[in-house]
Design an enzyme around this catalytic site. Structure first.
Site, short mmCIF file in Angstrom:
data_model
loop_
_atom_site.label_atom_id
_atom_site.label_comp_id
_atom_site.label_asym_id
_atom_site.label_seq_id
_atom_site.Cartn_x
_atom_site.Cartn_y
_atom_site.Cartn_z
N CYS A 142 0.89 -1.01 0.01
CA CYS A 142 0.04 0.00 -0.11
C CYS A 142 0.92 1.31 -0.09
CB CYS A 142 -1.01 -0.05 1.35
SG CYS A 142 -1.85 1.58 1.50
N LYS A 177 1.95 -9.45 -2.04
CA LYS A 177 1.75 -8.46 -3.05
C LYS A 177 2.83 -7.51 -2.74
CE LYS A 177 -2.09 -5.77 -4.89
NZ LYS A 177 -3.41 -5.36 -4.77
N GLY A 256 -4.45 -2.76 -13.93
CA GLY A 256 -5.30 -2.45 -15.23
C GLY A 256 -5.68 -3.28 -16.25
#
Lengths: 321, 257
Positions: A142, A177, A256
């Site tokens: 993040c 991640k 995306g």
């Protein structure tokens, strides 16, 4: 035809709901599961409730978003109920009539995205949640929360330590991640692999900001946030490509993806499965549409899904004269 | 969309706690759609549009406190229109039921319906005569019945009592907006009379993104997003839901209504 097994989890298709999108409640996760996602990832969960940043927490661009929600979450303890709801309503649309909670192994897999400031915080969450979810995705990426996410996820030693600490307390699959806001994402990927990660997920959002030209105010209350959506897809494809070359563990591509072509491209770069986030804005039909598109493509090419994973590494020139 | 900058062109104090701000920009909208109002440097909050160029605010927190203090010439960021709005009814009799600032999205709806030649009955409830909202606007376009908690005007009691007194089956469509317990009472009455599918309710939940991506405002058990699939829902969708029972706070923790 589209089913894949990744880190021991069987997915009906390779499309996974990305963390932070429609993952704040169990009912919402269940709705996305019913819409056809192969797996769903929760909103990132921490040890204590956080209200996140004030609004605006999102800027909608022509193609994409910049967000700084600020790790808003009710804590993993409060989220246990939400997971039970997700299990119940994710199975069928007749959930109002169906009684009881299904077995954890049936239905759409649920991955808990978790964040912490120390290895101990990650351990606490993983230990408590292990009987309730199908695996974990460590949010070490993040880009806009002090002391969390990318602030620790850019440091290879911390990534390795946290991954190992979590691996030591659970037998469930562990995905890490990764943040793209580093000099070389493969060094972070390697650290996760060394720590025992079963897969890496790449990429989280790119640091970005938007300013209101009428007033000069940064639009996000946090001033800056993370860019997602179509603009970051080429960045994600390159990150996945590089990680595939370097790592031995599977890669889940994210960034995306909004069409079957995007999903196929990401898999050609080396992703075994993909996550979809921002594009869900257009509608939940997206999961079925992308599945349909991939199926038709594979049929036309007479290929299996596994055959396209990493195919780009076996094609193309060197650029040298 | 990004926030669009608007200038305040007029301020009307509707009641002691409620203010209408008029803008220099018109937003083409369906009544019931909302705006995300950005008070720069403070917060961004959802507000029903009270007309194509106004919002009507009740003072309840930081952002609304700031909004209530704005003067002509001040500027705001606005994302609008958002959400679905009330579904238009093209014929017959309509009933609107508004409690407190719940009357805000109903006023433009009643005006639109009246323009289209529909017969509108409005029930508006307030704590007292002084807090009654948009009485003039409603009286121009509908038959109005009033209730106040203290009996200073109209029926002495709740607007839900007026609602129970109506012959509900003579209305083709029933629109309700107000405090959730008031709306839940209306939903129960409609259930008993098997008229739920004729009704629409405008909900209020804690919003983050306002455009249906974050999931903070989803309601159980269907996971419907109040900001995107709503804020207006047919009564059918709310039966056996969290509506009237609980909601989630800014942390995402369930709290009783």
């Amino acid at each position: 035809m589209l089913s894949v097994e990744i880190t021991g989890i069987r997915l009906e298709n390779p499309l996974i709901l990305a963390a932070g999108i429609l993952g704040s409640t169990g009912a919402s996760l269940g709705r996305v599961a019913r819409a056809g996602a192969g797996a769903v990832v929760t909103k990132s969960l921490g040890v204590v409730p956080r209200p996140g940043y004030r609004n605006p927490c999102i800027v909608q661009l022509d193609h994409g978003f910049i967000n700084a929600v600020g790790l808003q979450n009710p804590s993993y303890k409060h989220f246990m109920d939400e997971i039970e709801i997700a299990r119940k309503v994710g199975i069928s649309s007749n959930f109002k009539e169906s009684g009881g909670f299904p077995d954890i192994r049936s239905g759409t897999p649920i991955m808990a995205s978790i964040f912490g400031g120390t290895p101990e915080e990650f351990e606490e969450i993983v230990t408590a949640m292990s009987g309730h979810v199908n695996g974990f995705e460590l949010n070490l990426s993040c880009p806009h929360a002090e002391g969390y996410g990318a602030e620790i996820g850019g440091d290879t030693m911390i990534v390795e330590d946290v991954t190992r600490a979590v691996k030591n307390v659970t037998d469930l699959p562990l995905w890490v991640k990764l943040t793209p806001n580093v000099r070389d994402i493969t060094t972070i990927g390697l650290a996760a692999q060394k720590g025992g990660a079963d897969a890496v997920v790449a990429i989280n959002t790119l640091r970005a900001m938007a300013i209101d030209v009428e007033s000069g105010h940064p639009i996000l209350s946090n001033r800056f946030g993370g860019l997602s959506g179509a603009p970051i897809k080429p960045v994600a494809v390159k990150a996945v490509y590089d990680l595939y070359k370097t790592l031995d563990i599977p890669i889940i591509g994210v960034g995306g993806i909004s069409s079957w072509e995007d999903a196929v491209e990401m898999m050609m770069a080396g992703a075994s499965a993909v996550e979809i986030g921002s594009a869900v804005y257009t509608g939940l039909e997206l999961f079925e549409e992308i599945c349909d598109g991939i199926s038709k493509y594979l049929e036309r090419k007479n290929m299996g899904l596994d055959e396209i994973v990493g195919i780009a590494h076996r094609k193309g020139g060197t650029g040298k004269r | 969309m990004k926030p669009s900058s608007v200038e305040v062109t007029g301020v009307v104090k509707e009641t002691a706690r409620v203010t209408t701000l008029y803008f220099d920009k018109n937003f083409s909208f369906n009544p019931g759609q909302f705006a995300m109002i950005w008070v720069r440097g403070v917060d961004e909050v959802p507000m029903a549009l009270s007309s194509r160029n106004s919002i009507t605010i009740e003072r309840v927190g930081d952002a609304t406190e700031h909004l209530s203090e704005l003067a002509t010439g001040d500027s705001l960021g606005v994302r609008a229109p958002l959400g679905n709005g009330f579904s238009p009814c093209t014929s017959g009799n309509l009933l609107m039921v508004g409690g407190g600032v719940g009357s805000v999205p109903l006023a433009p709806l009643a005006e639109l319906a009246s323009q289209r030649g529909l017969r509108v009955t409005t029930l508006i409830g307030a704590r007292s005569r002084e807090e009654l909202l948009f009485r003039d606007r409603f009286e121009c376009v509908s038959d109005v019945k009033i209730s106040t908690d203290d009996g200073t005007i109209g029926y002495h009691g709740f607007v839900t009592d007026l609602f129970k007194q109506e012959e509900l089956d003579r209305f083709n469509r029933i629109y309700v907006c107000g405090p959730e317990l008031m709306m839940a009472t209306c939903l129960n009455v409609l259930r008993e009379e098997c008229l739920v599918s004729h009704s629409e309710f405008s909900l209020n939940r804690y919003f983050k993104c306002g455009i249906g991506t974050c999931g903070s405002c989803c309601i159980d058990p269907e996971g419907l997003r109040v900001c995107r699939d709503g804020p207006v829902f047919n009564g059918d969708r709310l039966v056996e839901s969290e509506f009237g029972l609980y909601k989630r706070d800014e942390y995402g923790i369930k709290t009783r209504i």
